[in-house]
Write an enzyme that holds these catalytic residues in place. Structure first.
Site, PDB file in Angstrom:
ATOM      1  N   GLY A  66       6.658   3.423  -9.582  1.00 11.95           N
ATOM      2  CA  GLY A  66       6.539   4.778 -10.111  1.00 11.95           C
ATOM      3  C   GLY A  66       7.858   5.440 -10.468  1.00 11.95           C
ATOM      4  N   ASN A  67       8.776   5.548  -9.510  1.00 12.74           N
ATOM      5  CA  ASN A  67       9.988   6.336  -9.722  1.00 12.74           C
ATOM      6  C   ASN A  67      10.957   5.785 -10.760  1.00 12.74           C
ATOM      7  OD1 ASN A  67       9.150   8.207  -7.957  1.00 12.74           O
ATOM      8  ND2 ASN A  67      10.971   8.150  -6.668  1.00 12.74           N
ATOM      9  N   LYS A  86      -0.766  -3.062  -9.393  1.00  7.96           N
ATOM     10  CA  LYS A  86       0.256  -3.829 -10.113  1.00  7.96           C
ATOM     11  C   LYS A  86       0.974  -4.828  -9.208  1.00  7.96           C
ATOM     12  CE  LYS A  86       4.549  -1.530  -9.360  1.00  7.96           C
ATOM     13  NZ  LYS A  86       4.112  -1.006  -8.050  1.00  7.96           N
ATOM     14  N   LYS A  99       2.181  -4.705  -1.484  1.00  5.65           N
ATOM     15  CA  LYS A  99       3.426  -5.427  -1.794  1.00  5.65           C
ATOM     16  C   LYS A  99       3.624  -6.600  -0.832  1.00  5.65           C
ATOM     17  CE  LYS A  99       5.777  -1.242  -3.312  1.00  5.65           C
ATOM     18  NZ  LYS A  99       4.934  -1.075  -4.477  1.00  5.65           N
ATOM     19  N   LYS A 106      -9.789   3.976  -5.536  1.00  3.88           N
ATOM     20  CA  LYS A 106      -8.566   4.408  -6.228  1.00  3.88           C
ATOM     21  C   LYS A 106      -8.797   5.723  -6.978  1.00  3.88           C
ATOM     22  CE  LYS A 106      -4.457   3.783  -8.077  1.00  3.88           C
ATOM     23  NZ  LYS A 106      -3.236   3.851  -7.318  1.00  3.88           N
TER      24      LYS A 106
HETATM   25  P1  ADP Z   1       5.281   1.873  -6.184  1.00  3.31           P
HETATM   26  O1  ADP Z   1       5.098   2.759  -7.369  1.00  3.31           O
HETATM   27  O2  ADP Z   1       6.654   1.300  -6.137  1.00  3.31           O
HETATM   28  O3  ADP Z   1       4.207   0.831  -6.040  1.00  3.31           O
HETATM   29  P2  ADP Z   1       4.184   3.021  -3.727  1.00  3.31           P
HETATM   30  O4  ADP Z   1       4.179   4.473  -3.398  1.00  3.31           O
HETATM   31  O5  ADP Z   1       2.879   2.384  -4.033  1.00  3.31           O
HETATM   32  O6  ADP Z   1       5.235   2.868  -4.930  1.00  3.31           O
HETATM   33  O7  ADP Z   1       4.858   2.206  -2.524  1.00  3.31           O
HETATM   34  C1  ADP Z   1       6.086   2.609  -1.940  1.00  3.31           C
HETATM   35  C2  ADP Z   1       5.836   3.517  -0.744  1.00  3.31           C
HETATM   36  O8  ADP Z   1       5.331   2.764   0.360  1.00  3.31           O
HETATM   37  C3  ADP Z   1       7.051   4.180  -0.151  1.00  3.31           C
HETATM   38  O9  ADP Z   1       7.413   5.348  -0.847  1.00  3.31           O
HETATM   39  C4  ADP Z   1       6.578   4.505   1.277  1.00  3.31           C
HETATM   40  O10 ADP Z   1       6.151   5.843   1.361  1.00  3.31           O
HETATM   41  C5  ADP Z   1       5.375   3.606   1.501  1.00  3.31           C
HETATM   42  N1  ADP Z   1       5.391   2.801   2.726  1.00  3.31           N
HETATM   43  C6  ADP Z   1       4.316   2.600   3.518  1.00  3.31           C
HETATM   44  N2  ADP Z   1       4.594   1.840   4.566  1.00  3.31           N
HETATM   45  C7  ADP Z   1       5.913   1.515   4.459  1.00  3.31           C
HETATM   46  C8  ADP Z   1       6.804   0.733   5.259  1.00  3.31           C
HETATM   47  N3  ADP Z   1       6.390   0.122   6.366  1.00  3.31           N
HETATM   48  N4  ADP Z   1       8.086   0.628   4.854  1.00  3.31           N
HETATM   49  C9  ADP Z   1       8.507   1.242   3.729  1.00  3.31           C
HETATM   50  N5  ADP Z   1       7.715   1.998   2.937  1.00  3.31           N
HETATM   51  C10 ADP Z   1       6.417   2.136   3.287  1.00  3.31           C
HETATM   52 MG    MG Z   2       2.111   1.215  -5.597  1.00  4.50          MG
END
Ligand code: ADP
Ligand code: MG
Length: 295
Positions: free
Chosen positions: A10-11, A197, A259, A122
């Protein structure tokens, strides 16, 4: 050259509080792509990206203008955002990295028997004051559509992607997780769903026999006890460590969990390394001094 599949989170493209003018998003894309230089020098790149904010805006436009222009279904909106973001990324790769780039409108096969179709999870698009679609849930801010999030079975357009990568193009693919399509008899049919994704990038990486899978997100590393006072960064993990932490519930559903699950399946299917970090830290992560590295 070895292949790296790189997911832009996202960012990398838009910040949560920004209005998202074209100018602003393009400038973010340019900055992000510039920071991929060290990766692009060592690997043939396939770039994937999220589309949450962009498809959210398009859904809002569909709703606002529905009496004037017929609203498009979600699979078509996915294709539109793949074109939009693909175009911006393509320009950035050529202008900033000076490499040829191509965007592939990518379809991802999903299984209509996937249990996700029984339980949509979702949330997408704007909040409504009333329940105007059948597939809506009530959140504190209002009613919101929810769609299923099935797992990708395979990347349908893999041959086109692989041949362009083989010819030296930086390929942008699987935008927004890919357009979910199902097979009905011998035909592909677009589905109103969202594929995460992270899973589709890992599937793409495996099908391309990539060595490296990179998740660029908004945290510099994965953490244990995330968000708690005793939160601590995880720098290096093997597959079994990652599985054990996953089983212990360390990773949040819908953000970090996909992820880590995707990373494990990529490694099981023959991938060598996964890096999870921010765009800013990818250069250092490649040297082994930043990010979370799973092998
Ligand atoms: P992206 O757009 O990169 O997929 P997401 O918001 O789906 O972003 O995933 C990243 C987020 O996962 C981080 O901002 C954080 O808030 C969250 N997160 C949840 N559990 C963890 C963890 N154990 N360690 C790091 N981040 C985590
Ligand atoms: Mg995500």
């Amino acid at each position: 050259m070895a292949i790296a599949a790189v997911a832009l989170g996202g960012n990398a493209l838009i910040h949560p509080k920004e209005r998202g003018t074209a100018e602003k998003q393009i400038s973010r894309v340019n900055n992000t792509i510039a920071l991929l230089k060290p990766l692009s020098e060592r690997f043939s790149l396939v770039l994937t990206h999220g589309n949450g904010p962009q498809v959210g805006n398009l859904l809002l436009q569909q709703e606002t203008a529905k009496d004037i222009v017929p609203p498009m279904p979600l699979d078509t909106l996915d294709a539109m955002t793949q074109g939009q973001l693909g175009y911006w990324i393509q320009q950035a790769v050529e202008n900033v990295l000076r490499k040829n780039a191509a965007t592939i409108i990518t379809r991802v096969l999903v299984d209509e028997k996937d249990p996700a179709f029984e339980k949509p999870t979702k949330p997408i698009g704007p909040y409504y004051r009333e329940k105007v679609f059948s597939n809506m849930v009530k959140e504190p801010e209002g009613w919101r559509r929810v769609v299923p999030s099935p797992k990708p079975v395979e990347i349908i357009d893999i041959e086109e992607i692989a041949s362009l990568v083989g010819r030296g193009f930086v390929v942008i693919a699987c935008g927004g997780g890919g357009i979910p399509v199902a097979k009905e008899k011998d035909d592909f049919i677009g589905i109103e769903a969202v594929v995460d994704k992270d899973y589709s990038t890992a599937k793409l990486a495996s099908q391309l026999k990539a060595d490296l899978l990179v998740f660029l997100t908004d945290v510099p590393t994965v953490y244990r006890n995330y968000g708690k006072r005793n939160q601590n960064p995880l720098y290096r993990l093997n597959r079994r460590d990652a599985q054990a932490l996953l089983d212990a519930g360390e990773f949040k559903e819908g953000s970090m969990k996909p992820k880590i699950e995707a990373s494990i399946s990529f490694l099981v299917e023959g991938g060598k390394q996964v890096i999870i970090t921010t765009v800013e830290q990818i250069g250092d992560a490649l040297k082994g001094s930043a990010g979370t590295i799973i092998e």
